[in-house]
Design an enzyme around this catalytic site. Structure first.
Site, PDB file in Angstrom:
ATOM      1  N   ASN A 111      15.617   3.561  54.782  1.00  0.00           N
ATOM      2  CA  ASN A 111      15.313   2.918  55.896  1.00  0.00           C
ATOM      3  C   ASN A 111      14.998   4.104  56.933  1.00  0.00           C
ATOM      4  O   ASN A 111      14.174   3.773  58.016  1.00  0.00           O
ATOM      5  CB  ASN A 111      16.490   2.146  56.451  1.00  0.00           C
ATOM      6  CG  ASN A 111      16.563   0.756  55.877  1.00  0.00           C
ATOM      7  OD1 ASN A 111      15.238   0.367  55.420  1.00  0.00           O
ATOM      8  ND2 ASN A 111      17.551  -0.077  56.309  1.00  0.00           N
ATOM      9  N   LEU A 349      24.352  -2.403  49.515  1.00  0.00           N
ATOM     10  CA  LEU A 349      22.964  -2.356  49.836  1.00  0.00           C
ATOM     11  C   LEU A 349      22.879  -0.801  50.416  1.00  0.00           C
ATOM     12  O   LEU A 349      23.576  -0.427  51.259  1.00  0.00           O
ATOM     13  CB  LEU A 349      22.042  -3.178  50.564  1.00  0.00           C
ATOM     14  CG  LEU A 349      22.074  -4.565  50.081  1.00  0.00           C
ATOM     15  CD1 LEU A 349      21.277  -5.514  51.034  1.00  0.00           C
ATOM     16  CD2 LEU A 349      21.568  -4.481  48.814  1.00  0.00           C
ATOM     17  N   HIS A 350      22.021   0.009  49.766  1.00  0.00           N
ATOM     18  CA  HIS A 350      22.195   1.591  50.049  1.00  0.00           C
ATOM     19  C   HIS A 350      21.079   2.210  51.024  1.00  0.00           C
ATOM     20  O   HIS A 350      20.265   2.814  50.785  1.00  0.00           O
ATOM     21  CB  HIS A 350      22.015   2.484  48.762  1.00  0.00           C
ATOM     22  CG  HIS A 350      23.432   2.029  48.114  1.00  0.00           C
ATOM     23  ND1 HIS A 350      24.331   2.889  48.023  1.00  0.00           N
ATOM     24  CD2 HIS A 350      23.600   1.026  47.133  1.00  0.00           C
ATOM     25  CE1 HIS A 350      25.562   2.333  47.087  1.00  0.00           C
ATOM     26  NE2 HIS A 350      24.919   1.288  46.781  1.00  0.00           N
ATOM     27  N   CYS A 351      20.947   1.168  52.195  1.00  0.00           N
ATOM     28  CA  CYS A 351      19.879   1.457  53.085  1.00  0.00           C
ATOM     29  C   CYS A 351      18.576   1.685  52.513  1.00  0.00           C
ATOM     30  O   CYS A 351      17.682   2.234  53.063  1.00  0.00           O
ATOM     31  CB  CYS A 351      20.186   3.082  53.813  1.00  0.00           C
ATOM     32  SG  CYS A 351      21.904   2.984  54.750  1.00  0.00           S
ATOM     33  N   ALA A 352      18.319   0.803  51.396  1.00  0.00           N
ATOM     34  CA  ALA A 352      17.156   0.965  51.004  1.00  0.00           C
ATOM     35  C   ALA A 352      16.697  -0.453  50.348  1.00  0.00           C
ATOM     36  O   ALA A 352      16.726  -0.750  49.144  1.00  0.00           O
ATOM     37  CB  ALA A 352      17.108   2.122  49.761  1.00  0.00           C
TER      38      ALA A 352
END
Ligand SMILES: Cc1ncc(COP(=O)(O)O)c(C=O)c1O
Length: 392
Positions: A111, A349-352
């Site tokens: 992100n 969720l890994h900022c992606a």
């Protein structure tokens, strides 16, 4: 390696496998250099001619030289210190793109790349193309070439995905960018300190790095390499130490892009962190981390009900292994690993989010284990045993 963690009333043993978020523990040299700065010379760098200010400036210059050396940058003045990679990415993206420009990025981005790009699309009418990756997070350089238009000004790609561990063909993409006169910006958050990076050989126009992962510096450090011929609008305006008579930011680098006092204590720690990485050697670090990541990947794949994401075992990956356990939300697995086994991983969720769409894990997220300098085969075994118990 087990570590003791101070936790309220006492000490608990933890196994740390979340180095892709922030590396921990830091080498003792990092804390020592930060403490030395606080105790012995922590004056304002570049804002005075007295001995302590000069010492602080020298440490920052030394760190700039160290970063330049690590990434093959000829002139250290083209290294700008920021508080993290996110600020560096914002500086590059917001500073370069104007209405009517076109930018290309990938479906694998964090992100910290996607949000500034979506911001300039929304607010400035910048056109944006996302290049697709396959379900294992792999992407061909040729698909970047196919997305280039006449008004393409910038290509932004991650060097290594923080979700799938995929390594992108940055060298090939750089050659394509050069051929078309487009600036290539690379996010090296997951590769700096592990993989060789050379801005000249890879034709990188802007490189955003963070200090607190593979460079073993503290949080609050990072930076941007800016090619001498790429000019940006500054992101921040303020004091830069010199040229105080000017109403605008000075033209000289790095001052133009470094408004406000730098994080001298943090940068002293970053300098120590990179020095440790250099003395251990990138090749040795990579071999160590890739070996552990391979064992993790292989071991997890052998457990019934576990799905591992990203490139297959036969392909190189950054030392990140993302997985899900059938019947469990990824947050539940992360919680159980922490509470019942003392193992620290990242889950969710890994900022992606678009990368999760690509690999089909938007609903349940993934559990991500990521290794660093201080992890051992025992750590890998502990995680594998724990996951086998949870899955079984
Ligand atoms: C690929 C990638 N890009 C950007 C970032 C943002 O780094 P920072 O939080 O240090 O700005 C991260 C951190 O998780 C990352 O993994």
């Amino acid at each position: 390696m087990d570590f003791l963690l101070a936790d309220g009333g006492g000490w608990v043993v933890v196994i740390y496998l979340d180095n892709a978020a922030s590396s921990w523990p830091k080498p003792p040299e990092v804390a020592a250099k930060m403490e030395e700065c606080l105790r012995e010379y922590g004056a304002n760098p570049g804002r005075g001619s007295h001995a302590l200010s000069m010492k602080a400036s020298r440490v920052i210059f030394e760190a700039r030289r160290k970063v330049a050396g690590l990434f093959g940058v000829k002139n250290p003045d083209n290294v700008i210190f920021t508080q993290n990679a996110t600020e560096a990415l914002n500086l590059g993206i917001l500073g370069l793109l104007k209405p009517g420009d076109h930018a290309i990025t990938t479906m694998l981005e964090h992100n910290s790349v996607r949000r500034p790009l979506e911001y300039v699309r929304r607010e400035r009418g910048v056109e944006l193309t996302y290049v697709q990756a396959d379900e294992r997070g792999r992407l061909l350089a040729e698909s970047v070439r196919n997305a280039i238009r006449e008004n393409t000004k910038l290509i932004v790609v991650t060097h290594g995905s923080n979700l799938t561990g995929t390594l992108l063909p940055v060298g090939e993409i750089g050659a394509i960018a050069k051929e078309h006169g487009v600036v290539l910006m690379v996010d090296v958050c997951q590769t700096a300190g592990v993989y060789p990076i050379d801005v000249e050989a890879m034709n990188i126009g802007m490189l955003a790095f963070t200090g607190h992962k593979g460079l073993y510096g503290p949080q609050g450090t990072g930076g941007l390499y800016l090619h001498p011929e790429v000019e940006l609008e500054p992101l921040m305006h303020g004091g830069s130490g010199g040229y105080s008579e000017l109403l605008e930011m000075p033209k000289t680098r790095p001052d133009r892009y470094e408004a406000g006092t730098r994080n001298t204590v943090g940068i002293a720690g970053l300098l120590a962190g990179i020095s440790v990485v250099e003395s251990k050697g990138l090749d040795k670090i990579r071999e160590h981390e890739e070996t552990l990541a391979y064992q993790l990947h292989q071991g997890l794949e052998a457990i019934g009900g576990v799905t591992v994401y990203g490139p297959p075992l036969s392909e190189p990956r950054v030392p990140i292994v993302s997985f899900t356990v059938e019947g469990y939300e990824s947050h539940e697995v992360g919680f159980i690993l922490d509470r019942n086994y003392g193992i620290c991983v990242r889950s969710g969720l890994h900022c992606a989010p678009v990368a999760h769409e690509t690999i089909g894990t938007v609903e349940q997220g993934v559990v991500r284990a990521s290794v660093g300098l201080f992890n051992t085969e025992e750590d890998v075994k502990a995680l594998l045993d724990a996951v086998a118990e949870i899955a079984g």
